[in-house]
Design an enzyme around this catalytic site. Structure first.
Site, PDB file in Angstrom:
ATOM      1  N   ARG A 242     -20.430 -26.186  35.684  1.00  0.00           N
ATOM      2  CA  ARG A 242     -21.034 -24.865  35.566  1.00  0.00           C
ATOM      3  C   ARG A 242     -22.233 -24.773  36.504  1.00  0.00           C
ATOM      4  O   ARG A 242     -22.669 -25.761  37.069  1.00  0.00           O
ATOM      5  CB  ARG A 242     -21.478 -24.587  34.132  1.00  0.00           C
TER       6      ARG A 242
ATOM      7  N   ALA B 292     -24.049 -21.638  39.249  1.00  0.00           N
ATOM      8  CA  ALA B 292     -23.481 -20.843  40.344  1.00  0.00           C
ATOM      9  C   ALA B 292     -23.169 -21.673  41.599  1.00  0.00           C
ATOM     10  O   ALA B 292     -22.023 -21.679  42.065  1.00  0.00           O
ATOM     11  CB  ALA B 292     -24.407 -19.665  40.650  1.00  0.00           C
TER      12      ALA B 292
ATOM     13  N   ASP C 235     -26.327 -15.668  38.972  1.00  0.00           N
ATOM     14  CA  ASP C 235     -24.881 -15.854  39.067  1.00  0.00           C
ATOM     15  C   ASP C 235     -24.247 -14.829  39.991  1.00  0.00           C
ATOM     16  O   ASP C 235     -23.187 -15.064  40.567  1.00  0.00           O
ATOM     17  CB  ASP C 235     -24.259 -15.816  37.674  1.00  0.00           C
TER      18      ASP C 235
ATOM     19  N   ASN D 213     -27.685 -13.055  35.464  1.00  0.00           N
ATOM     20  CA  ASN D 213     -28.016 -14.466  35.227  1.00  0.00           C
ATOM     21  C   ASN D 213     -27.777 -14.741  33.745  1.00  0.00           C
ATOM     22  O   ASN D 213     -27.472 -13.829  32.967  1.00  0.00           O
ATOM     23  CB  ASN D 213     -29.469 -14.749  35.639  1.00  0.00           C
ATOM     24  N   LYS D 214     -27.879 -15.975  33.366  1.00  0.00           N
ATOM     25  CA  LYS D 214     -27.612 -16.408  31.996  1.00  0.00           C
ATOM     26  C   LYS D 214     -28.274 -15.480  30.977  1.00  0.00           C
ATOM     27  O   LYS D 214     -29.416 -15.060  31.142  1.00  0.00           O
ATOM     28  CB  LYS D 214     -28.139 -17.833  31.830  1.00  0.00           C
TER      29      LYS D 214
END
Lengths: 346, 346
Positions: B49, B51, B234, B244-245
Site C-alpha cells: 500500500r 501511493a 493518493d 488522501n487517507k
C-alpha cells in the site's frame, strides 16, 4: 420494550447498582458498589461514565460514603476527605462535583435525608434529559422538513445519562416523533464509546445507524450525508466554549464549513459559570495504553509513546446552539456570569 | 543502520519480494509474489500500500504478468486483461495506473526491456522521494527557526514509497538536517497505518514521536503543539484538491483555522490532470469489518453496519503547499491542464 439501558444506575439499600460500561457490547454486567474505593475505581476506569451519569454517581457517592462511614466508624473529617476524593475522581466533567454538592447539605440531616435528596437529584437528571430531548428535537424539526440524518460522537444515551440521554436523547425524541432517518455514529477512539455503547443503545432501540471512524466524520459531513450534528458536553464555559469527548472539535470545524447545524445537548448543570472560557477547562490526560492497545491487544510498536487527551474544546463560534432542559442558547454566553446574555459574535 | 524498511519492494528473477504491511509492527514478514492473483490480493488487502509503492507495484506487475504469461502460455489478449486487472485493483490512487503505463510500452520489446524499464521506474520513484524530502524540508525550514514539531497522518515512509518516503521523507530530511523536534502521529483508523507502520518506521530511524487518535489531531493543533502538518496524497486533482487517507480533511480544517502550514508531499505522478476537481475523484469504499473489528476482535455490536471510505478529499484552499520532486506549488493549480499556473484564490 424495556431495555437493559433503563436501569443504568440505581441505589439498593446500601449500594450502587450499575452497568459496567467497559464490557459492553459483548456483555451486560451489573456491578455492586459498596465502598468509596470501588466507586472511584469504576469512575476512573470508565465503567461509570458520561456527564449526567457522573452527576448521579456523585449524588449517590455522598450517600455511599456516609453508609460506609457509619459501618466503619469514620470520623467526620475522614468522611469529608472521602467525599472529596469522589468529587475529584475525574477533572473535566463538572457534573460529578455538581452531583456531590447537590446532596452534601442534606447529609447534615442524616443518611435518610441524603438518600432522599440523591434520589430526587437522579429523578431531576432524568427529567432534564427528557426536556433536552424535547427542546432539541423541536429545534431541529424547525430547520428542515422530513426525516433527519443525524451524526453524533461518543455516547450520550441512557448509559451516560441515567435514563434518556442528552444528544442521544434528542435523537430518541426525533425517532419518537418519526422524524429520524438514521444516525451516523463516530466510533470515538480510544475507548470506542461510539461503537461499543452508542451502537448498542441504538440497536436496542431499533434505530438504524452506521458506524464511521472518527477521522471520517468531517468527510461524511462534506459529502452531504448529514443534516445535523448533535453531541453532549462535559463542561460548558461561561462564554459557551464546550469541552466534550476528544474528536468533537474536528467535527464542529467540518459542520461549520458545510453550514450544517451543530448542536450541543447538555443539562444546565454542565454550564460552569466559574470557568470563563474553554482555555480554563482542565483537560484530563489518560493512560497511553488506551491508544497503544485496543481491547488488550497492542497495536503500536513497543516503546511508542502516546498523548491521550480525553476531551477537546470546541469554541463557541462553531456551535449553532446549546440545548438544555430550560432553553436553547444561540446567543453569546459571555454575559452569563452577570446573568445577561450578550449577542453571538458575527 | 540499514533498516528492514530499505527493502520494502524488490524484483528477484521472476518474482516480487516485499514486506507484508498487514502484520507489522509485530513481525517483519516478506512475501514472494509469483502470480498476478497474488499481487492483486496483496494490493487489495493492503499488504502492499501507499501511493508511490503502488506505482512500483504497477510497474513490476507488468513484468510479473509477462513472466506468468510466458510460463502459462497466455494469449496476448489474456495478458492485456491481466495487466488491466492490476491497474484497476484499487480505484483512488492514480500511481498504480501510472506505474503500469510507465512499463507497458517497453513490453512490446520483450520481458527484459520491460524489466529494465520497471527497475528504472522504481529507481525514479526513489529519487523523486529524496527530492520531495529536500524541497519539503527546505520549505519548512524557511518558515521558522529551530527544530520543528511536525504532525502527520497515515504512513508515507519507505513502506509506502519504496525507499525514502514522501511526507515521512520530508520528516526524515528535517531529521537529517537536525531540524526536527519530534513527530505527532495520527493512528489512522481503521487500519492503524499510523500506529502500526509510521511509528515503527520512526522507531527504526530513532526519531522521537507521539501517537494520537485521529479525533485528537485537530485539538493537538489547537493546543499549539505542532509547527507544521505534512501528509501524502493518493491523487491530486487538476485544481489542487487532494485525495488522501480518511482523516486528512479534518486535520486540514484545524491547521487552516490555526494558520499552521499544511503541506502535501507527493510525486508529480500523483497529479491527475484528467481529474478536474476532488469531486471527480473516485473514493474507494472498503469492507465494513475494518471498522467493526480491530485486529480480528469485534468491537461493535453484531449487526451494526459501518461506512468505510478509505480516503477523503481536502479542498485546495486548505492546503498551504503541494511539494513534488520538481516544485513547490502554492499557486492555484486550475491552469495546470493548459500548463499555466493560475493564482491561488484569495
Amino acid at each position: 420494550m424495556v431495555s437493559a439501558v433503563d436501569a443504568a444506575i440505581a441505589w439498593r439499600n446500601d449500594r450502587i447498582i450499575c452497568i459496567d460500561q467497559t464490557v459492553l457490547p459483548h456483555e451486560v454486567r451489573h456491578m455492586n458498589i459498596t465502598t468509596v474505593d470501588e466507586l472511584i475505581d469504576a469512575i476512573v476506569r470508565l465503567a461509570i461514565r458520561g456527564a449526567p451519569m457522573l452527576g448521579a454517581a456523585g449524588a449517590l457517592g455522598v450517600v455511599l460514603a456516609a453508609v460506609q462511614a457509619e459501618r466503619s466508624g469514620w470520623s467526620g473529617e475522614r468522611l469529608r476527605t472521602e467525599i472529596d476524593r469522589i468529587r475529584q475522581a475525574r477533572p473535566t466533567a463538572v457534573n460529578l462535583e455538581w452531583g456531590v454538592k447537590a446532596v452534601l447539605p442534606a447529609l447534615s440531616r442524616g443518611i435518610v435525608a441524603a438518600e432522599t435528596t440523591a434520589l430526587e437529584t437522579i429523578e431531576r437528571i432524568g427529567a432534564a434529559n427528557r426536556e433536552i430531548g424535547n427542546h432539541g428535537s423541536a429545534y431541529l424539526m424547525t430547520l428542515r422538513d422530513g426525516p433527519l440524518r443525524v451524526q453524533t460522537h461518543c455516547n450520550t444515551g441512557a448509559l451516560a445519562c441515567v435514563e434518556w440521554g442528552t444528544a442521544l436523547g434528542v435523537i430518541r425524541s426525533l425517532h419518537e416523533r418519526d422524524r429520524l432517518a438514521h444516525v451516523i455514529v463516530n466510533e470515538t477512539r480510544p475507548l470506542l464509546q461510539g461503537s461499543r455503547l452508542t451502537c448498542w443503545e441504538l440497536a436496542q432501540l431499533g434505530i438504524e445507524h452506521q458506524l464511521v471512524p472518527d477521522g471520517a466524520g468531517p468527510f461524511v459531513l462534506a459529502q452531504g450525508l448529514v443534516d445535523a450534528v448533535v453531541v453532549g458536553a462535559d463542561r460548558i464555559a461561561a462564554n459557551g466554549d464546550v469541552a466534550n469527548k476528544i474528536g468533537t472539535y474536528g467535527l464542529a470545524l467540518a459542520a461549520h464549513r458545510e453550514r450544517i447545524p451543530f448542536l450541543v445537548a447538555a443539562p444546565e448543570s454542565t454550564i460552569d459559570r466559574a470557568t470563563p472560557t474553554g482555555a480554563s477547562i482542565p483537560v484530563e490526560r489518560r493512560s497511553e495504553s488506551e491508544i497503544t492497545h485496543v481491547a488488550g491487544y497492542r497495536v503500536a510498536p513497543e516503546n511508542t509513546r502516546a498523548l491521550n487527551f480525553a476531551f477537546d474544546i470546541t469554541p463557541w463560534d462553531l456551535i449553532t446552539a446549546i440545548v438544555t432542559e430550560r432553553r436553547i442558547i444561540t446567543d453569546d454566553l459571555r454575559g452569563a456570569a452577570s446573568g445577561t446574555w450578550g449577542r453571538r459574535p458575527a
